[in-house]
Scaffold this motif. Structure first.
Motif, short mmCIF file in Angstrom:
data_model
loop_
_atom_site.label_atom_id
_atom_site.label_comp_id
_atom_site.label_asym_id
_atom_site.label_seq_id
_atom_site.Cartn_x
_atom_site.Cartn_y
_atom_site.Cartn_z
N VAL A 277 0.88 -1.18 0.00
CA VAL A 277 0.00 0.00 0.00
C VAL A 277 0.91 1.22 0.00
O VAL A 277 1.78 1.34 0.86
N CYS A 278 0.72 2.11 -0.97
CA CYS A 278 1.56 3.30 -1.07
C CYS A 278 0.80 4.53 -0.59
O CYS A 278 -0.35 4.74 -0.99
N ASN A 279 1.45 5.33 0.26
CA ASN A 279 0.91 6.61 0.68
C ASN A 279 2.00 7.33 1.48
O ASN A 279 2.15 7.14 2.68
N LYS A 280 2.75 8.17 0.79
CA LYS A 280 3.90 8.84 1.38
C LYS A 280 3.48 9.79 2.52
O LYS A 280 4.14 9.85 3.56
N LYS A 281 2.37 10.50 2.33
CA LYS A 281 1.90 11.44 3.35
C LYS A 281 1.54 10.69 4.66
O LYS A 281 1.92 11.11 5.75
N PHE A 282 0.82 9.59 4.53
CA PHE A 282 0.45 8.78 5.68
C PHE A 282 1.70 8.26 6.40
O PHE A 282 1.79 8.30 7.62
N LEU A 283 2.68 7.80 5.63
CA LEU A 283 3.89 7.25 6.23
C LEU A 283 4.74 8.31 6.90
O LEU A 283 5.46 8.01 7.85
N LYS A 284 4.63 9.54 6.48
CA LYS A 284 5.32 10.62 7.19
C LYS A 284 4.70 10.80 8.58
O LYS A 284 5.41 10.94 9.57
N GLU A 285 3.37 10.73 8.65
CA GLU A 285 2.67 10.80 9.94
C GLU A 285 3.10 9.63 10.84
O GLU A 285 3.33 9.81 12.04
N VAL A 286 3.18 8.44 10.26
CA VAL A 286 3.58 7.25 11.00
C VAL A 286 5.01 7.41 11.53
O VAL A 286 5.28 7.13 12.70
N ALA A 287 5.92 7.89 10.68
CA ALA A 287 7.32 8.07 11.08
C ALA A 287 7.42 9.07 12.23
O ALA A 287 8.19 8.86 13.18
N ASP A 288 6.64 10.15 12.16
CA ASP A 288 6.64 11.14 13.24
C ASP A 288 6.13 10.52 14.54
O ASP A 288 6.72 10.73 15.60
N LEU A 289 5.06 9.75 14.45
CA LEU A 289 4.47 9.12 15.63
C LEU A 289 5.42 8.10 16.25
O LEU A 289 5.62 8.07 17.47
N ALA A 290 6.03 7.26 15.41
CA ALA A 290 6.91 6.19 15.91
C ALA A 290 8.34 6.67 16.15
O ALA A 290 9.16 5.90 16.64
N LYS A 291 8.59 7.91 15.79
CA LYS A 291 9.94 8.49 15.94
C LYS A 291 10.99 7.64 15.22
O LYS A 291 12.00 7.23 15.79
N ILE A 292 10.69 7.36 13.94
CA ILE A 292 11.62 6.62 13.09
C ILE A 292 11.96 7.46 11.86
O ILE A 292 11.17 8.32 11.46
N ASP A 293 13.11 7.22 11.28
CA ASP A 293 13.56 7.95 10.10
C ASP A 293 13.45 7.03 8.89
O ASP A 293 14.23 6.08 8.75
#
Length: 126
Positions: free
Chosen positions: A81-97
């Motif tokens: 499943v592709c969604n760059k915007k959603f994954l940016k939110e996920v990365a911010d929440l999980a504190k991952i780069d």
């Protein structure tokens, strides 16, 4: 001797997060074989992602707004499943780069009760 024979089929669902997509292993993707689209949800309090399959019928009757539907690509050994915007939110929440081709694996479990896959961002796969 008591051997435990290894299976070639993974039994545990694993989701790999990349900057632009979520890739599900075969065990996790098996629940999406008949999905036409999916819904992506984020639980900020418990740090979990939900991926819910949408059938063609549900999509055709317009029960789910088009802007909420996400394309899923299902292959024999994975789904994506592709969604760059959603994954940016996920990365911010999980504190991952997730930049520079970084990826992170998390356990993914199917919830029969809710008919969706839950990716727990507090349970990295080792």
């Amino acid at each position: 001797m008591s051997f435990t024979w290894a299976s070639k089929k993974p039994k545990d669902g694993v989701a790999t997060l990349y900057e632009s997509n979520i890739t599900l292993n075969k065990a996790a993707s098996s629940h999406f074989e008949h999905a036409y689209n999916v819904l992506l949800g984020l639980d900020l309090d418990s740090k979990r992602i939900a991926v819910k399959p949408i059938s063609k019928e549900e999509s055709d009757i317009g029960a789910i707004p088009e802007e909420k539907r996400h394309k899923i690509t299902v292959r024999s050994s994975y789904a994506r499943v592709c969604n760059k915007k959603f994954l940016k939110e996920v990365a911010d929440l999980a504190k991952i780069d997730l930049k520079d081709n970084n990826s992170f694996k998390y356990k993914a479990k199917w919830s029969k009760e809710d008919a969706l896959l839950v990716i727990d961002l507090t349970q990295p796969e080792v």
